[in-house]
Design a protein around this motif. Structure first.
Motif, PDB file in Angstrom:
ATOM      1  N   SER A  10      67.929  42.943  66.622  1.00 46.58           N
ATOM      2  CA  SER A  10      66.593  42.333  66.715  1.00 46.58           C
ATOM      3  C   SER A  10      66.577  41.158  67.680  1.00 46.58           C
ATOM      4  N   GLY A  11      67.818  40.699  68.056  1.00 52.20           N
ATOM      5  CA  GLY A  11      67.829  39.456  68.848  1.00 52.20           C
ATOM      6  C   GLY A  11      68.979  39.346  69.812  1.00 52.20           C
ATOM      7  N   ASN A  12      69.719  38.232  69.710  1.00 49.42           N
ATOM      8  CA  ASN A  12      70.753  37.876  70.680  1.00 49.42           C
ATOM      9  C   ASN A  12      71.825  38.958  70.859  1.00 49.42           C
ATOM     10  N   GLY A  13      72.236  39.583  69.742  1.00 46.85           N
ATOM     11  CA  GLY A  13      73.197  40.679  69.868  1.00 46.85           C
ATOM     12  C   GLY A  13      74.641  40.234  69.982  1.00 46.85           C
ATOM     13  N   SER A  14      74.975  39.058  69.443  1.00 49.34           N
ATOM     14  CA  SER A  14      76.385  38.637  69.525  1.00 49.34           C
ATOM     15  C   SER A  14      77.271  39.527  68.654  1.00 49.34           C
ATOM     16  N   ASN A  15      76.740  40.028  67.558  1.00 53.41           N
ATOM     17  CA  ASN A  15      77.521  40.980  66.744  1.00 53.41           C
ATOM     18  C   ASN A  15      77.674  42.308  67.492  1.00 53.41           C
ATOM     19  N   LEU A  16      76.616  42.717  68.183  1.00 55.65           N
ATOM     20  CA  LEU A  16      76.700  43.922  69.030  1.00 55.65           C
ATOM     21  C   LEU A  16      77.805  43.716  70.057  1.00 55.65           C
ATOM     22  N   GLN A  17      77.847  42.540  70.665  1.00 52.58           N
ATOM     23  CA  GLN A  17      78.842  42.251  71.695  1.00 52.58           C
ATOM     24  C   GLN A  17      80.256  42.348  71.117  1.00 52.58           C
ATOM     25  N   LEU A  88      73.848  47.745  61.407  1.00 52.12           N
ATOM     26  CA  LEU A  88      72.738  46.775  61.497  1.00 52.12           C
ATOM     27  C   LEU A  88      73.357  45.446  61.922  1.00 52.12           C
ATOM     28  N   ALA A  89      73.128  45.082  63.180  1.00 48.10           N
ATOM     29  CA  ALA A  89      73.784  43.898  63.764  1.00 48.10           C
ATOM     30  C   ALA A  89      72.727  42.856  64.087  1.00 48.10           C
ATOM     31  N   GLY A  90      72.404  42.051  63.089  1.00 47.55           N
ATOM     32  CA  GLY A  90      71.337  41.077  63.282  1.00 47.55           C
ATOM     33  C   GLY A  90      69.987  41.779  63.334  1.00 47.55           C
ATOM     34  N   TYR A  91      69.891  42.896  62.625  1.00 48.43           N
ATOM     35  CA  TYR A  91      68.642  43.666  62.569  1.00 48.43           C
ATOM     36  C   TYR A  91      67.856  43.133  61.388  1.00 48.43           C
ATOM     37  N   ASN A 109      75.717  46.833  57.156  1.00 42.27           N
ATOM     38  CA  ASN A 109      74.950  45.634  57.504  1.00 42.27           C
ATOM     39  C   ASN A 109      75.854  44.407  57.435  1.00 42.27           C
ATOM     40  N   ILE A 110      75.638  43.484  58.364  1.00 38.31           N
ATOM     41  CA  ILE A 110      76.395  42.213  58.334  1.00 38.31           C
ATOM     42  C   ILE A 110      75.445  41.131  57.805  1.00 38.31           C
ATOM     43  N   HIS A 111      75.985  40.372  56.844  1.00 34.74           N
ATOM     44  CA  HIS A 111      75.161  39.289  56.282  1.00 34.74           C
ATOM     45  C   HIS A 111      75.935  37.979  56.389  1.00 34.74           C
ATOM     46  N   PRO A 112      75.279  36.905  56.829  1.00 34.19           N
ATOM     47  CA  PRO A 112      75.997  35.654  57.099  1.00 34.19           C
ATOM     48  C   PRO A 112      76.222  34.784  55.856  1.00 34.19           C
ATOM     49  N   ALA A 113      76.703  35.419  54.767  1.00 35.50           N
ATOM     50  CA  ALA A 113      77.014  34.636  53.556  1.00 35.50           C
ATOM     51  C   ALA A 113      77.929  35.463  52.663  1.00 35.50           C
ATOM     52  N   TYR A 124      67.888  35.141  55.554  1.00 38.24           N
ATOM     53  CA  TYR A 124      68.507  35.598  56.803  1.00 38.24           C
ATOM     54  C   TYR A 124      68.602  34.398  57.745  1.00 38.24           C
ATOM     55  N   GLY A 125      69.540  34.516  58.712  1.00 44.01           N
ATOM     56  CA  GLY A 125      69.653  33.474  59.725  1.00 44.01           C
ATOM     57  C   GLY A 125      69.755  32.086  59.101  1.00 44.01           C
ATOM     58  N   HIS A 126      68.979  31.136  59.647  1.00 45.74           N
ATOM     59  CA  HIS A 126      69.151  29.720  59.262  1.00 45.74           C
ATOM     60  C   HIS A 126      68.781  29.461  57.810  1.00 45.74           C
ATOM     61  N   VAL A 177      80.204  30.587  60.631  1.00 46.32           N
ATOM     62  CA  VAL A 177      80.033  31.902  59.996  1.00 46.32           C
ATOM     63  C   VAL A 177      79.918  33.002  61.042  1.00 46.32           C
ATOM     64  N   LEU A 178      79.240  32.713  62.153  1.00 46.78           N
ATOM     65  CA  LEU A 178      79.046  33.742  63.179  1.00 46.78           C
ATOM     66  C   LEU A 178      80.399  34.213  63.731  1.00 46.78           C
ATOM     67  N   LEU A 179      81.345  33.271  63.868  1.00 45.81           N
ATOM     68  CA  LEU A 179      82.689  33.660  64.342  1.00 45.81           C
ATOM     69  C   LEU A 179      83.344  34.626  63.343  1.00 45.81           C
ATOM     70  N   ILE A 180      83.112  34.368  62.058  1.00 44.75           N
ATOM     71  CA  ILE A 180      83.672  35.260  61.027  1.00 44.75           C
ATOM     72  C   ILE A 180      82.999  36.635  61.130  1.00 44.75           C
ATOM     73  N   GLU A 181      81.690  36.630  61.343  1.00 45.01           N
ATOM     74  CA  GLU A 181      80.969  37.912  61.483  1.00 45.01           C
ATOM     75  C   GLU A 181      81.588  38.756  62.591  1.00 45.01           C
ATOM     76  N   HIS A 182      81.813  38.101  63.729  1.00 41.13           N
ATOM     77  CA  HIS A 182      82.341  38.842  64.888  1.00 41.13           C
ATOM     78  C   HIS A 182      83.725  39.404  64.610  1.00 41.13           C
TER      79      HIS A 182
HETATM   80  C1  GRF Z   1      72.846  35.801  62.954  1.00 38.03           C
HETATM   81  O1  GRF Z   1      72.208  34.827  62.150  1.00 38.03           O
HETATM   82  C2  GRF Z   1      73.783  36.580  62.126  1.00 38.03           C
HETATM   83  O2  GRF Z   1      74.283  35.788  61.093  1.00 38.03           O
HETATM   84  C3  GRF Z   1      72.948  37.663  61.541  1.00 38.03           C
HETATM   85  O3  GRF Z   1      71.939  37.933  62.496  1.00 38.03           O
HETATM   86  C4  GRF Z   1      71.780  36.786  63.349  1.00 38.03           C
HETATM   87  C5  GRF Z   1      71.863  37.126  64.803  1.00 38.03           C
HETATM   88  O4  GRF Z   1      73.006  37.825  65.042  1.00 38.03           O
HETATM   89  N1  GRF Z   1      73.758  38.802  61.241  1.00 38.03           N
HETATM   90  P1  GRF Z   1      73.262  38.471  66.505  1.00 38.03           P
HETATM   91  O5  GRF Z   1      73.788  37.360  67.381  1.00 38.03           O
HETATM   92  O6  GRF Z   1      71.929  38.997  66.997  1.00 38.03           O
HETATM   93  O7  GRF Z   1      74.273  39.533  66.264  1.00 38.03           O
END
Ligand code: GRF
Length: 200
Positions: A10-17, A88-91, A109-113, A124-126, A177-182
């Protein structure tokens, strides 16, 4: 047999990366390949990340599409990709029941908690990290779980903690937490692939 991944963003995609990097030169190399990246947000930067890797993208627009039509578009994009697993990567949208049923135990699905804490609708998120800070938690972390028809309630696949010194604000917790997600998303994908191969 290399498993096909459909990654929803849905957004930045750092988990996708992180998943892209892992399929290219990490633990998913030779195990999985991303066959499509689908976004509900046409502006998602994650779409650029996919294009850089010549990965097929489907940019949907849930804000300006009637729900039933959006769900059909999403279902069609997933089916056409012939994906074995959906990540589901930040979806940020709920997965339609029809897809959850057809892809039972194949949607991660990845959840930041550290579920089951700090999960559920609106978490979700913040919002998650603000609650963790407010409650003066000594640790947080990330969870990969199977997605079901609710938010964040499916069986947990992998979870990893990160210590909090106390005094971090919610952005600092989010960064930790985001580093742990990755780290854990690719590991969770590999675990699901290996478990399925064992059970077949
Ligand atoms: C982040 O808050 C992450 O914790 C959650 O979705 C948000 C964006 O992640 N999973 P990403 O950078 O788009 O993967």
């Amino acid at each position: 047999m290399i498993k096909k991944l459909a990654v929803l963003i849905s957004g930045n995609g750092s988990n996708l990366q992180a998943i892209i990097n892992s399929t290219k030169s990490g633990i998913l190399n030779g195990f999985a390949e991303i066959v499509v990246v689908i976004s509900n947000n046409p502006q998602a930067y994650g779409l650029e990340r996919a294009k850089k890797e010549n990965i097929k993208t489907v940019a949907l627009d849930s804000k300006n599409t009637e729900t039933e039509k959006y769900d059909q578009q999403l279902y069609r994009a997933i089916k056409e990709s012939d994906a074995d697993l959906i990540c589901l990567a930040g979806y940020l949208k709920k997965v339609p029941e029809k897809i959850v049923k057809e892809y039972k135990s194949r949607i991660l699905n990845i959840h930041p908690a550290l579920l089951p804490k700090y999960g559920g609708k609106g978490m979700y998120g913040h919002h998650v990290h603000e609650a963790v800070v407010k409650n003066k938690e000594k640790k947080s972390g990330a969870t990969v779980h199977f997605a079901d028809e609710n938010y964040d309630t499916g069986n947990i696949i992998l979870q990893q903690e990160v210590a909090l010194e106390g005094g971090e604000n919610h952005e600092e917790v989010a960064r930790k937490v985001l580093l742990i997600e990755h780290e854990i998303f690719p590991k969770a994908i590999k675990k699901v692939i290996e478990d399925k191969e064992k059970n077949n």
